[in-house]
Motif scaffolding. Structure first.
Motif, PDB file in Angstrom:
ATOM      1  N   ARG A  37       0.738  -1.578  -0.386  1.00  0.00           N
ATOM      2  CA  ARG A  37      -0.090   0.133  -0.029  1.00  0.00           C
ATOM      3  C   ARG A  37       0.946   1.025   0.281  1.00  0.00           C
ATOM      4  O   ARG A  37       0.972   2.392  -0.676  1.00  0.00           O
ATOM      5  N   GLU A  38       1.621   1.366   0.934  1.00  0.00           N
ATOM      6  CA  GLU A  38       2.748   2.410   0.962  1.00  0.00           C
ATOM      7  C   GLU A  38       3.435   2.134  -0.589  1.00  0.00           C
ATOM      8  O   GLU A  38       3.729   3.621  -1.118  1.00  0.00           O
ATOM      9  N   MET A  39       3.825   1.550  -1.043  1.00  0.00           N
ATOM     10  CA  MET A  39       4.270   1.168  -2.391  1.00  0.00           C
ATOM     11  C   MET A  39       3.581   2.043  -3.256  1.00  0.00           C
ATOM     12  O   MET A  39       3.947   3.044  -3.885  1.00  0.00           O
ATOM     13  N   THR A  40       2.654   1.914  -3.208  1.00  0.00           N
ATOM     14  CA  THR A  40       1.457   2.266  -4.434  1.00  0.00           C
ATOM     15  C   THR A  40       1.118   3.517  -4.242  1.00  0.00           C
ATOM     16  O   THR A  40       1.027   4.449  -5.138  1.00  0.00           O
ATOM     17  N   ALA A  41       0.993   4.063  -2.543  1.00  0.00           N
ATOM     18  CA  ALA A  41       0.562   5.621  -2.571  1.00  0.00           C
ATOM     19  C   ALA A  41       2.035   6.225  -3.467  1.00  0.00           C
ATOM     20  O   ALA A  41       1.450   7.382  -4.097  1.00  0.00           O
ATOM     21  N   SER A  42       3.187   5.753  -2.767  1.00  0.00           N
ATOM     22  CA  SER A  42       4.426   6.662  -3.376  1.00  0.00           C
ATOM     23  C   SER A  42       4.628   6.543  -5.044  1.00  0.00           C
ATOM     24  O   SER A  42       4.547   7.920  -5.432  1.00  0.00           O
ATOM     25  N   LEU A  43       4.004   5.472  -5.289  1.00  0.00           N
ATOM     26  CA  LEU A  43       4.265   5.621  -6.870  1.00  0.00           C
ATOM     27  C   LEU A  43       2.908   6.547  -7.397  1.00  0.00           C
ATOM     28  O   LEU A  43       3.251   7.327  -8.534  1.00  0.00           O
ATOM     29  N   VAL A  44       2.097   6.025  -7.082  1.00  0.00           N
ATOM     30  CA  VAL A  44       0.898   7.575  -7.468  1.00  0.00           C
ATOM     31  C   VAL A  44       0.837   9.043  -7.066  1.00  0.00           C
ATOM     32  O   VAL A  44       1.373  10.038  -8.298  1.00  0.00           O
ATOM     33  N   GLN A  45       2.104   8.829  -6.333  1.00  0.00           N
ATOM     34  CA  GLN A  45       2.849  11.027  -5.006  1.00  0.00           C
ATOM     35  C   GLN A  45       3.512  11.167  -6.245  1.00  0.00           C
ATOM     36  O   GLN A  45       3.332  12.060  -6.955  1.00  0.00           O
ATOM     37  N   LEU A  46       4.765   9.826  -7.143  1.00  0.00           N
ATOM     38  CA  LEU A  46       5.543   9.936  -7.878  1.00  0.00           C
ATOM     39  C   LEU A  46       5.078  10.235  -9.331  1.00  0.00           C
ATOM     40  O   LEU A  46       5.352  11.289 -10.137  1.00  0.00           O
ATOM     41  N   LYS A  47       4.080   9.576  -9.723  1.00  0.00           N
ATOM     42  CA  LYS A  47       3.416   9.502 -10.749  1.00  0.00           C
ATOM     43  C   LYS A  47       3.133  11.860 -11.140  1.00  0.00           C
ATOM     44  O   LYS A  47       3.211  12.092 -12.149  1.00  0.00           O
ATOM     45  N   ALA A  48       2.458  11.397 -10.410  1.00  0.00           N
ATOM     46  CA  ALA A  48       1.448  13.158 -10.222  1.00  0.00           C
ATOM     47  C   ALA A  48       2.291  13.690 -10.233  1.00  0.00           C
ATOM     48  O   ALA A  48       2.313  15.128 -10.911  1.00  0.00           O
ATOM     49  N   ASP A  49       3.674  13.794  -9.353  1.00  0.00           N
ATOM     50  CA  ASP A  49       4.292  14.749  -9.444  1.00  0.00           C
ATOM     51  C   ASP A  49       5.253  14.727 -10.865  1.00  0.00           C
ATOM     52  O   ASP A  49       5.918  16.255 -11.021  1.00  0.00           O
ATOM     53  N   MET A  50       5.433  14.214 -11.469  1.00  0.00           N
ATOM     54  CA  MET A  50       5.758  14.212 -12.847  1.00  0.00           C
ATOM     55  C   MET A  50       5.475  14.782 -13.840  1.00  0.00           C
ATOM     56  O   MET A  50       5.942  15.488 -14.120  1.00  0.00           O
ATOM     57  N   ARG A  51       3.805  14.801 -14.533  1.00  0.00           N
ATOM     58  CA  ARG A  51       2.692  15.004 -14.543  1.00  0.00           C
ATOM     59  C   ARG A  51       3.431  16.482 -14.114  1.00  0.00           C
ATOM     60  O   ARG A  51       3.021  17.448 -15.140  1.00  0.00           O
ATOM     61  N   PHE A  52       3.254  16.790 -12.733  1.00  0.00           N
ATOM     62  CA  PHE A  52       3.207  18.213 -12.764  1.00  0.00           C
ATOM     63  C   PHE A  52       4.314  19.060 -13.311  1.00  0.00           C
ATOM     64  O   PHE A  52       4.360  20.020 -13.872  1.00  0.00           O
ATOM     65  N   LEU A  53       5.608  18.210 -13.617  1.00  0.00           N
ATOM     66  CA  LEU A  53       6.934  18.726 -13.202  1.00  0.00           C
ATOM     67  C   LEU A  53       7.598  19.007 -15.291  1.00  0.00           C
ATOM     68  O   LEU A  53       7.482  19.768 -15.610  1.00  0.00           O
ATOM     69  N   GLN A  54       6.370  17.808 -15.675  1.00  0.00           N
ATOM     70  CA  GLN A  54       6.506  17.536 -17.207  1.00  0.00           C
ATOM     71  C   GLN A  54       5.249  18.590 -17.569  1.00  0.00           C
ATOM     72  O   GLN A  54       5.951  19.703 -18.076  1.00  0.00           O
ATOM     73  N   THR A  55       4.468  18.915 -16.700  1.00  0.00           N
ATOM     74  CA  THR A  55       3.237  20.484 -16.968  1.00  0.00           C
ATOM     75  C   THR A  55       3.908  21.339 -17.218  1.00  0.00           C
ATOM     76  O   THR A  55       4.287  22.410 -18.237  1.00  0.00           O
ATOM     77  N   THR A  56       4.708  21.532 -16.064  1.00  0.00           N
ATOM     78  CA  THR A  56       5.189  22.373 -16.056  1.00  0.00           C
ATOM     79  C   THR A  56       6.612  23.480 -16.620  1.00  0.00           C
ATOM     80  O   THR A  56       6.761  24.359 -17.903  1.00  0.00           O
ATOM     81  N   GLU A  57       7.816  21.665 -16.996  1.00  0.00           N
ATOM     82  CA  GLU A  57       8.780  22.384 -17.883  1.00  0.00           C
ATOM     83  C   GLU A  57       7.414  22.781 -19.559  1.00  0.00           C
ATOM     84  O   GLU A  57       8.271  23.385 -20.165  1.00  0.00           O
ATOM     85  N   GLN A  58       6.237  21.859 -19.398  1.00  0.00           N
ATOM     86  CA  GLN A  58       6.290  22.301 -20.810  1.00  0.00           C
ATOM     87  C   GLN A  58       5.534  24.093 -21.391  1.00  0.00           C
ATOM     88  O   GLN A  58       5.292  24.133 -22.037  1.00  0.00           O
ATOM     89  N   THR A  59       5.364  24.066 -19.946  1.00  0.00           N
ATOM     90  CA  THR A  59       4.539  25.794 -19.733  1.00  0.00           C
ATOM     91  C   THR A  59       5.464  26.441 -20.326  1.00  0.00           C
ATOM     92  O   THR A  59       5.234  27.567 -20.960  1.00  0.00           O
ATOM     93  N   ALA A  60       6.794  25.957 -20.237  1.00  0.00           N
ATOM     94  CA  ALA A  60       7.887  26.999 -19.762  1.00  0.00           C
ATOM     95  C   ALA A  60       8.205  27.079 -20.751  1.00  0.00           C
ATOM     96  O   ALA A  60       9.048  28.352 -21.957  1.00  0.00           O
ATOM     97  N   GLN A  61       8.561  25.260 -21.728  1.00  0.00           N
ATOM     98  CA  GLN A  61       8.624  25.612 -23.024  1.00  0.00           C
ATOM     99  C   GLN A  61       8.188  26.328 -24.084  1.00  0.00           C
ATOM    100  O   GLN A  61       8.698  26.880 -24.922  1.00  0.00           O
TER     101      GLN A  61
END
Length: 213
Positions: A37-61
């Motif tokens: 359960r902890e790993m799943t939650a961490s993966l979900v959060q990691l994916k969310a963070d990656m999407r946020f970073l990608q969105t931020t980078e794409q917005t900046a670009q």
């Protein structure tokens, strides 16, 4: 006797192993599920963070690309228009040689390619430009004409000429030129002629970029 003791020890060891296995069966699955359960939650959060970073980078670009396009568009916008004087009344000339006219009253100078201190237009881009110039004539009994010629670098291109014996008149001309970066375009008062201007702006010089090449 030996057989009895061995049997007893074997039974005790068997009982301990059985109890320990029972404890493992009760504890191990709970630990695994919690870890999963902890790993799943961490993966979900990691994916969310990656999407946020990608969105931020794409917005900046995207913002950078838009800013670059805006800057390129601004660089490609070149247009100016100026007259000899902002107000009052003046007659320039005659001079013994062709003399560059310096148009001081600048109403438009997009791209800052026209210099009001020198009267020179310097091409900021390679392309095709269109220019127009007018010269005001105020009759002095026919002693002097009013004339101005457009020059590309040191080459004379076209001439505007007006012979006014009395009263007031104007002459104009226009030309489309191919210019390289750094080419200079100016208008010169023709030798032994006059140019008249007042608050109505009769003597003017204008130009703009048609398209780049």
């Amino acid at each position: 006797m030996k057989i009895s003791v061995s049997l007893t020890l074997w039974l005790l060891l068997g009982a301990v192993s059985t109890n320990e296995c029972a404890d493992c069966q009760q504890t191990f699955p709970q630990d695994v599920y919690a870890a999963l359960r902890e790993m799943t939650a961490s993966l979900v959060q990691l994916k969310a963070d990656m999407r946020f970073l990608q969105t931020t980078e794409q917005t900046a670009q995207l913002k950078t690309e838009v800013d670059n396009l805006k800057q390129q568009q601004l660089v490609r916008q070149v247009a100016f228009s100026a007259s000899l004087v902002a107000g009052g009344e003046t007659t320039i000339g005659p001079f013994p040689t062709h003399t560059t006219l310096i148009y001081k009253h600048v109403v438009t100078n997009i791209g800052n390619a026209y210099n009001s201190n020198t009267g020179l237009f310097t091409a900021p881009l390679r392309g095709v430009y269109h220019f127009q110039w007018w010269v005001g004539a105020h009759g002095d009994g026919g002693a002097h004409a009013s004339s101005a010629g457009l020059f590309k670098n040191s080459d004379h291109i076209f001439l505007a000429w007006e012979q006014q014996t009395s009263h007031f008149g104007t002459s104009s001309n226009g030309v489309t030129l191919y210019l390289e970066v750094g080419d200079i375009v100016s208008v010169s008062l023709w030798a032994n002629t006059l140019a008249f201007d007042n608050l109505f702006h009769h003597t003017t010089f204008s130009g703009h970029l048609l398209f780049t090449m």
